[in-house]
Design a protein around this motif. Sequence first.
Motif, PDB file in Angstrom:
ATOM      1  N   ARG A 106       0.831  -1.222   0.000  1.00  0.00           N
ATOM      2  CA  ARG A 106       0.000   0.000   0.000  1.00  0.00           C
ATOM      3  C   ARG A 106       0.859   1.263   0.000  1.00  0.00           C
ATOM      4  NH1 ARG A 106      -3.775  -3.044   3.810  1.00  0.00           N
ATOM      5  NH2 ARG A 106      -5.421  -3.657   2.372  1.00  0.00           N
ATOM      6  N   GLN A 107       1.976   1.223   0.703  1.00  0.00           N
ATOM      7  CA  GLN A 107       2.861   2.394   0.732  1.00  0.00           C
ATOM      8  C   GLN A 107       3.414   2.696  -0.658  1.00  0.00           C
ATOM      9  OE1 GLN A 107       5.922   1.810   3.709  1.00  0.00           O
ATOM     10  NE2 GLN A 107       4.422   1.558   5.341  1.00  0.00           N
ATOM     11  N   VAL A 108       3.763   1.656  -1.408  1.00  0.00           N
ATOM     12  CA  VAL A 108       4.277   1.870  -2.765  1.00  0.00           C
ATOM     13  C   VAL A 108       3.170   2.426  -3.661  1.00  0.00           C
ATOM     14  CG1 VAL A 108       5.283   0.752  -4.800  1.00  0.00           C
ATOM     15  CG2 VAL A 108       6.086   0.151  -2.500  1.00  0.00           C
ATOM     16  N   VAL A 109       1.948   1.934  -3.488  1.00  0.00           N
ATOM     17  CA  VAL A 109       0.812   2.465  -4.253  1.00  0.00           C
ATOM     18  C   VAL A 109       0.638   3.948  -3.947  1.00  0.00           C
ATOM     19  CG1 VAL A 109      -1.702   2.385  -4.541  1.00  0.00           C
ATOM     20  CG2 VAL A 109      -0.385   0.255  -4.468  1.00  0.00           C
ATOM     21  N   ALA A 110       0.673   4.312  -2.677  1.00  0.00           N
ATOM     22  CA  ALA A 110       0.444   5.700  -2.270  1.00  0.00           C
ATOM     23  C   ALA A 110       1.586   6.623  -2.689  1.00  0.00           C
ATOM     24  CB  ALA A 110       0.246   5.773  -0.757  1.00  0.00           C
ATOM     25  N   SER A 111       2.825   6.162  -2.551  1.00  0.00           N
ATOM     26  CA  SER A 111       3.974   7.031  -2.836  1.00  0.00           C
ATOM     27  C   SER A 111       4.370   7.042  -4.301  1.00  0.00           C
ATOM     28  CB  SER A 111       5.187   6.587  -2.005  1.00  0.00           C
ATOM     29  OG  SER A 111       5.716   5.353  -2.498  1.00  0.00           O
ATOM     30  N   GLY A 112       4.092   5.944  -5.008  1.00  0.00           N
ATOM     31  CA  GLY A 112       4.540   5.819  -6.390  1.00  0.00           C
ATOM     32  C   GLY A 112       6.040   5.640  -6.499  1.00  0.00           C
ATOM     33  N   GLU A 113       6.685   5.260  -5.396  1.00  0.00           N
ATOM     34  CA  GLU A 113       8.138   5.098  -5.374  1.00  0.00           C
ATOM     35  C   GLU A 113       8.513   3.665  -5.029  1.00  0.00           C
ATOM     36  OE1 GLU A 113       9.993   7.974  -2.861  1.00  0.00           O
ATOM     37  OE2 GLU A 113       9.144   9.666  -3.964  1.00  0.00           O
ATOM     38  N   PRO A 114       9.660   3.207  -5.522  1.00  0.00           N
ATOM     39  CA  PRO A 114      10.122   1.853  -5.212  1.00  0.00           C
ATOM     40  C   PRO A 114      10.362   1.656  -3.712  1.00  0.00           C
ATOM     41  CG  PRO A 114      11.394   2.783  -7.022  1.00  0.00           C
ATOM     42  CD  PRO A 114      10.568   3.899  -6.448  1.00  0.00           C
ATOM     43  N   MET A 115      10.315   0.390  -3.302  1.00  0.00           N
ATOM     44  CA  MET A 115      10.587   0.045  -1.911  1.00  0.00           C
ATOM     45  C   MET A 115      11.371  -1.256  -1.868  1.00  0.00           C
ATOM     46  SD  MET A 115       7.967  -0.924   1.215  1.00  0.00           S
ATOM     47  CE  MET A 115       7.477   0.744   1.601  1.00  0.00           C
ATOM     48  N   LEU A 116      12.301  -1.328  -0.931  1.00  0.00           N
ATOM     49  CA  LEU A 116      13.050  -2.547  -0.663  1.00  0.00           C
ATOM     50  C   LEU A 116      12.753  -2.953   0.773  1.00  0.00           C
ATOM     51  CD1 LEU A 116      15.250  -4.562  -1.692  1.00  0.00           C
ATOM     52  CD2 LEU A 116      16.920  -3.072  -0.546  1.00  0.00           C
ATOM     53  N   GLU A 142      -0.170   7.551 -16.690  1.00  0.00           N
ATOM     54  CA  GLU A 142       0.603   8.774 -16.963  1.00  0.00           C
ATOM     55  C   GLU A 142       0.547   9.762 -15.796  1.00  0.00           C
ATOM     56  OE1 GLU A 142       3.084  10.860 -19.565  1.00  0.00           O
ATOM     57  OE2 GLU A 142       2.094   8.985 -20.057  1.00  0.00           O
ATOM     58  N   GLU A 143      -0.610   9.878 -15.171  1.00  0.00           N
ATOM     59  CA  GLU A 143      -0.770  10.851 -14.087  1.00  0.00           C
ATOM     60  C   GLU A 143      -0.207  10.365 -12.756  1.00  0.00           C
ATOM     61  OE1 GLU A 143      -4.531   8.388 -14.386  1.00  0.00           O
ATOM     62  OE2 GLU A 143      -3.285   9.443 -15.816  1.00  0.00           O
ATOM     63  N   GLY A 144       0.433   9.192 -12.756  1.00  0.00           N
ATOM     64  CA  GLY A 144       1.093   8.707 -11.549  1.00  0.00           C
ATOM     65  C   GLY A 144       0.253   7.826 -10.661  1.00  0.00           C
ATOM     66  N   GLN A 145      -0.898   7.383 -11.120  1.00  0.00           N
ATOM     67  CA  GLN A 145      -1.746   6.499 -10.313  1.00  0.00           C
ATOM     68  C   GLN A 145      -1.278   5.054 -10.497  1.00  0.00           C
ATOM     69  OE1 GLN A 145      -5.896   6.646 -11.252  1.00  0.00           O
ATOM     70  NE2 GLN A 145      -6.454   5.272  -9.582  1.00  0.00           N
ATOM     71  N   THR A 146      -0.879   4.408  -9.402  1.00  0.00           N
ATOM     72  CA  THR A 146      -0.373   3.036  -9.448  1.00  0.00           C
ATOM     73  C   THR A 146      -1.524   2.053  -9.584  1.00  0.00           C
ATOM     74  OG1 THR A 146       1.453   3.703  -7.999  1.00  0.00           O
ATOM     75  CG2 THR A 146       1.048   1.340  -8.229  1.00  0.00           C
TER      76      THR A 146
END
Length: 163
Positions: A106-116, A142-146
């Motif tokens: 969920r955090q990756v969905v919300a942030s749009g950033e990779p996670m390890l 395109e608008e950044g929605q995961t």
Amino acid sequence: MARDADTRLVEFRQRLGGKDQRTLLDYWQAKRGARPMPSRADIDPAELVPLLSNLMLVDVVEGGARFRFRLVGTRVARASGEDRTGRFFDEYAFFRAYPSVTEQYRQVVASGEPMLATEIFFNREHGTAYDVERLLLPLGREEGQTDMLLAHFRFMRGPFSRE
């Protein structure tokens, strides 16, 4: 702002412990270009053949309320003792016992950033556990929605480790 994101990705890449993780992150960055993230259509499995067995594609359902396994690589399926393709996370006791794992998705969905993240990976068939590093990469519009996540598993020990 874009420069901050680029700097964060450079620092993030330095934290990756495996060559395959770095290869996949570099591929993801090349496919996204100037956008926040690439789309699923940008990802060509033929370009990822050496990594496919350790990959998963996960559908983001209802904005991250649920997650569904779209594709599970053969090594991941063997390591877990089952192929979960087409099933939802919440159908498995593991995700109920370890809600922090779903929260990371969920955090990756919300942030749009990779996670390890490092986690325990259980094999239901043999009752064994492996330490893994999981790289999560967002895919979306395109608008950044995961709307999908690309996950790579690096098995740190046990019969499924390599590199």
